[in-house]
Enzyme design. Structure first.
Site, mmCIF file in Angstrom:
data_model
loop_
_atom_site.group_PDB
_atom_site.id
_atom_site.type_symbol
_atom_site.label_atom_id
_atom_site.label_comp_id
_atom_site.label_asym_id
_atom_site.label_seq_id
_atom_site.Cartn_x
_atom_site.Cartn_y
_atom_site.Cartn_z
ATOM 1 N N SER A 142 0.827 -1.203 0.033
ATOM 2 C CA SER A 142 0.119 -0.024 -0.134
ATOM 3 C C SER A 142 0.751 1.282 -0.146
ATOM 4 O O SER A 142 1.858 1.553 0.596
ATOM 5 C CB SER A 142 -0.813 0.007 1.122
ATOM 6 O OG SER A 142 -1.465 1.364 1.412
ATOM 7 N N TYR A 156 -1.740 -0.597 10.302
ATOM 8 C CA TYR A 156 -1.943 -1.054 9.056
ATOM 9 C C TYR A 156 -0.725 -0.837 7.981
ATOM 10 O O TYR A 156 -0.078 -1.420 7.439
ATOM 11 C CB TYR A 156 -3.300 -0.628 8.478
ATOM 12 C CG TYR A 156 -3.437 -0.816 6.722
ATOM 13 C CD1 TYR A 156 -3.987 -2.077 6.495
ATOM 14 C CD2 TYR A 156 -3.158 0.211 5.852
ATOM 15 C CE1 TYR A 156 -3.948 -2.369 5.105
ATOM 16 C CE2 TYR A 156 -3.320 0.269 4.576
ATOM 17 C CZ TYR A 156 -3.920 -1.082 4.134
ATOM 18 O OH TYR A 156 -4.118 -1.474 2.762
#
Ligand code: NAD
Length: 247
Positions: A142, A156
């Protein structure tokens, strides 16, 4: 026929990747954790388009389930050639001072440990040092690993940072064994994941701050993943494609 495993493929980026891999001639193992009906729909869509696929249940945060999935793949009359580590989770947006150990462990159990163990099992099957024919691993990381996701989910983002280090280290470890390991780092993509973070409209909120002026579609990420997985990327390993509209 070459076999491709896509984790977390019942919806979103995993679904789009499974469809594109099938269109490119791979037999696709559509892994899902809970959404059996949606995974089956992905399989049926692939079959309608003349491709081959099957659904395979496993929570990749559970080593026993993960191992059962790979043993099931060993029964296929096809060689595991591609692993796409797409499964990932995040929880409600919050600040670091609001995090607890249970949540951090849960995020890391899927995004980091699950990805590590899928890589381990793939290397054992693909590596020429294990009698395999080589293969390609693509980790779906990501843009959060670069940006840090402040005020949203630093846990995350940190798990994606760990995935990036795995991509780099493993790519060097298996470079001589016929395996390429690469990563795609998506930016803001229209999927159901943002609702899990408590903000379904997150992509539209940030769209004007993205240099390309819009959020991305799952299919645009699948293109990058499938290219890295394919022989067209035969001289690419340990690399990252930032598919984030310029962010
Ligand atoms: P998504 O929530 O639609 O897809 C994630 C899938 O992974 C879901 O189907 C979920 O059930 C599955 N999954 C989660 N934990 C699992 C487990 N333990 N075992 C098996 N499956 C599990 O969201 P998405 O946007 O399609 O996300 C796909 C990947 O892309 C994720 O790794 C995510 O972190 C990454 N990503 C997404 C965005 C975005 O903006 N949507 C941005 C950057 C990175």
């Amino acid at each position: 026929m070459k076999l491709a495993l896509v984790t977390g493929a019942s919806r979103g980026i995993g679904r789009a990747t499974a469809l594109l891999l099938a269109a490119n001639g791979y037999r696709v193992a559509v892994n899902y954790r809970q959404r059996e009906a949606e995974a089956q729909q992905v399989v049926e869509e692939i079959q309608r388009q003349g491709g081959e696929a099957f659904a395979i249940q496993a929570d990749i945060a559970d080593e026993a389930q993960l191992m059962a999935m790979f043993h099931r793949l060993d029964e296929e009359d096809a060689t595991l050639a591609v692993l796409v580590n797409n499964a990932g989770i995040l929880f409600q947006q919050c600040r670091v001072e609001q995090l607890d150990a249970a949540r951090i462990r849960q995020v890391f159990a899927t995004n980091v440990t699950g990805t590590f163990l899928c890589c381990r099992e793939a290397v054992k099957r693909m590596g020429t040092h294990h009698g395999g024919k080589g293969g390609s691993i693509v980790n779906v990381s990501s843009a959060a690993s670069r940006i840090g996701a402040p005020g949203e989910y630093v846990d995350y983002a940190a798990s994606k940072g760990a995935m990036d280090t795995l991509t780099k280290g493993l790519s060097l470890e298996v470079a001589q064994q016929g395996i390429r390991v690469n990563s795609v780092r998506p930016g803001f993509i229209y999927t159901g994941m943002h609702a899990d973070g408590g903000e379904p409209g997150r992509v539209d909120r940030v769209a004007s701050a993205i240099p390309l002026g819009r959020g991305g579609q799952a299919e645009e990420i699948a293109e990058a993943i499938v290219w890295l997985a394919s022989d067209a990327a035969s001289y690419v390993t340990g690399s990252f494609i930032d598919a984030a509209g310029g962010r």
